[in-house]
Design a protein around this motif. Sequence first.
Motif, PDB file in Angstrom:
ATOM      1  N   ALA A   1       0.393  -1.279  -0.597  1.00  0.00           N
ATOM      2  CA  ALA A   1       0.200   0.022   0.065  1.00  0.00           C
ATOM      3  C   ALA A   1       0.502   0.864  -0.279  1.00  0.00           C
ATOM      4  O   ALA A   1       0.705   2.489  -0.795  1.00  0.00           O
ATOM      5  CB  ALA A   1      -1.091  -0.019   1.075  1.00  0.00           C
ATOM      6  N   GLU A   2       1.591   1.468   0.842  1.00  0.00           N
ATOM      7  CA  GLU A   2       2.893   2.599   0.725  1.00  0.00           C
ATOM      8  C   GLU A   2       3.615   2.882  -0.099  1.00  0.00           C
ATOM      9  O   GLU A   2       3.861   3.836  -1.357  1.00  0.00           O
ATOM     10  CB  GLU A   2       3.877   2.557   1.567  1.00  0.00           C
ATOM     11  CG  GLU A   2       3.561   2.180   2.944  1.00  0.00           C
ATOM     12  CD  GLU A   2       4.494   2.179   3.850  1.00  0.00           C
ATOM     13  OE1 GLU A   2       5.802   2.295   3.687  1.00  0.00           O
ATOM     14  OE2 GLU A   2       4.208   1.993   4.849  1.00  0.00           O
ATOM     15  N   ARG A   3       3.394   1.354  -0.902  1.00  0.00           N
ATOM     16  CA  ARG A   3       4.371   1.528  -2.967  1.00  0.00           C
ATOM     17  C   ARG A   3       3.400   2.028  -3.707  1.00  0.00           C
ATOM     18  O   ARG A   3       3.767   2.568  -4.549  1.00  0.00           O
ATOM     19  CB  ARG A   3       4.975   0.613  -3.333  1.00  0.00           C
ATOM     20  CG  ARG A   3       6.273  -0.221  -2.158  1.00  0.00           C
ATOM     21  CD  ARG A   3       6.501  -1.538  -2.870  1.00  0.00           C
ATOM     22  NE  ARG A   3       7.731  -1.981  -1.816  1.00  0.00           N
ATOM     23  CZ  ARG A   3       7.717  -3.132  -2.303  1.00  0.00           C
ATOM     24  NH1 ARG A   3       7.083  -4.104  -2.563  1.00  0.00           N
ATOM     25  NH2 ARG A   3       8.514  -4.311  -1.589  1.00  0.00           N
ATOM     26  N   ALA A   4       2.389   1.780  -3.812  1.00  0.00           N
ATOM     27  CA  ALA A   4       0.749   1.807  -4.388  1.00  0.00           C
ATOM     28  C   ALA A   4       0.929   3.480  -4.644  1.00  0.00           C
ATOM     29  O   ALA A   4       0.757   4.597  -5.143  1.00  0.00           O
ATOM     30  CB  ALA A   4      -0.033   1.273  -3.783  1.00  0.00           C
ATOM     31  N   LEU A   5       0.579   4.291  -3.165  1.00  0.00           N
ATOM     32  CA  LEU A   5       0.153   5.907  -2.751  1.00  0.00           C
ATOM     33  C   LEU A   5       1.923   6.224  -3.650  1.00  0.00           C
ATOM     34  O   LEU A   5       1.656   6.782  -4.562  1.00  0.00           O
ATOM     35  CB  LEU A   5       0.674   5.579  -1.580  1.00  0.00           C
ATOM     36  CG  LEU A   5      -0.045   7.492  -0.830  1.00  0.00           C
ATOM     37  CD1 LEU A   5      -1.113   7.720  -1.628  1.00  0.00           C
ATOM     38  CD2 LEU A   5       0.093   7.506   0.176  1.00  0.00           C
ATOM     39  N   ALA A   6       3.037   5.541  -3.582  1.00  0.00           N
ATOM     40  CA  ALA A   6       4.451   7.006  -4.278  1.00  0.00           C
ATOM     41  C   ALA A   6       3.866   6.217  -5.404  1.00  0.00           C
ATOM     42  O   ALA A   6       4.526   7.619  -6.477  1.00  0.00           O
ATOM     43  CB  ALA A   6       5.196   6.223  -3.441  1.00  0.00           C
ATOM     44  N   VAL A   7       3.658   4.859  -5.992  1.00  0.00           N
ATOM     45  CA  VAL A   7       3.766   5.623  -7.452  1.00  0.00           C
ATOM     46  C   VAL A   7       2.474   5.536  -8.421  1.00  0.00           C
ATOM     47  O   VAL A   7       2.617   6.348  -9.070  1.00  0.00           O
ATOM     48  CB  VAL A   7       3.355   3.370  -7.823  1.00  0.00           C
ATOM     49  CG1 VAL A   7       3.276   3.135  -9.041  1.00  0.00           C
ATOM     50  CG2 VAL A   7       5.079   2.567  -7.301  1.00  0.00           C
ATOM     51  N   LEU A   8       1.447   5.399  -7.995  1.00  0.00           N
ATOM     52  CA  LEU A   8       0.092   6.698  -8.196  1.00  0.00           C
ATOM     53  C   LEU A   8       0.627   8.272  -8.285  1.00  0.00           C
ATOM     54  O   LEU A   8      -0.484   8.228  -9.317  1.00  0.00           O
ATOM     55  CB  LEU A   8      -1.192   5.732  -7.723  1.00  0.00           C
ATOM     56  CG  LEU A   8      -1.378   4.221  -7.846  1.00  0.00           C
ATOM     57  CD1 LEU A   8      -2.383   3.745  -6.921  1.00  0.00           C
ATOM     58  CD2 LEU A   8      -2.044   3.932  -9.077  1.00  0.00           C
ATOM     59  N   ALA A   9       1.177   8.294  -8.007  1.00  0.00           N
ATOM     60  CA  ALA A   9       1.584  10.088  -7.493  1.00  0.00           C
ATOM     61  C   ALA A   9       2.660   9.824  -8.536  1.00  0.00           C
ATOM     62  O   ALA A   9       2.512  11.063  -8.556  1.00  0.00           O
ATOM     63  CB  ALA A   9       2.008  10.637  -6.619  1.00  0.00           C
ATOM     64  N   ARG A  10       3.100   9.621  -9.466  1.00  0.00           N
ATOM     65  CA  ARG A  10       3.608   9.680 -10.370  1.00  0.00           C
ATOM     66  C   ARG A  10       3.507  10.195 -11.657  1.00  0.00           C
ATOM     67  O   ARG A  10       2.102   9.769 -12.170  1.00  0.00           O
ATOM     68  CB  ARG A  10       4.943   8.382 -10.224  1.00  0.00           C
ATOM     69  CG  ARG A  10       5.759   8.308  -9.387  1.00  0.00           C
ATOM     70  CD  ARG A  10       6.703   7.211  -9.794  1.00  0.00           C
ATOM     71  NE  ARG A  10       7.319   7.141 -11.184  1.00  0.00           N
ATOM     72  CZ  ARG A  10       8.290   7.241 -11.208  1.00  0.00           C
ATOM     73  NH1 ARG A  10       9.098   8.002 -10.382  1.00  0.00           N
ATOM     74  NH2 ARG A  10       8.795   7.393 -12.515  1.00  0.00           N
TER      75      ARG A  10
END
Length: 151
Positions: free
Chosen positions: A40-49
């Motif tokens: 979930a932490e990774r998803a939040l960072a990736v989806l912000a790109r």
Amino acid sequence: MQAIMVREAGAEDADTIARFVHALLDELSGGAAPPVNEVAERALAVLARPDVHAALAVVDGEPVGAMTLNECAAIYAGGAFGEISELYVLPEMRSLGVAQKLLDHACAVARRRGWKRLEVGAPAQPAWSRTLDFYLRNGFAEVGPRLRRPI
């Protein structure tokens, strides 16, 4: 079953995307996926790109599949192209057209962005032959194994 709808997903959908990606990783690794909160932490960072596009497939208001798509660029590809990084459909919804709708969405995004092609990595064969067959039926061509090196 109602119609399968695909909608764009953003940072507000990070937890949902993370659940699907976690399930994908768990299935591919035989149960060795990282903890869902880490995904979930990774998803939040990736989806912000800005170079990442995500989509959710929804039936009866409930998400049943997810896809992430990245913009890449390479000389061999003629410039910008898209890479399907993750595509997952709930097991009980497979073979019902959900993955096809997500792939159709990826093609529409590719056309809008002027990409020359889409690429995808297929999981290990022959265990995941249905996945490979799906992509081959949809116009993808095998170009060799995909390799990775942790840094």
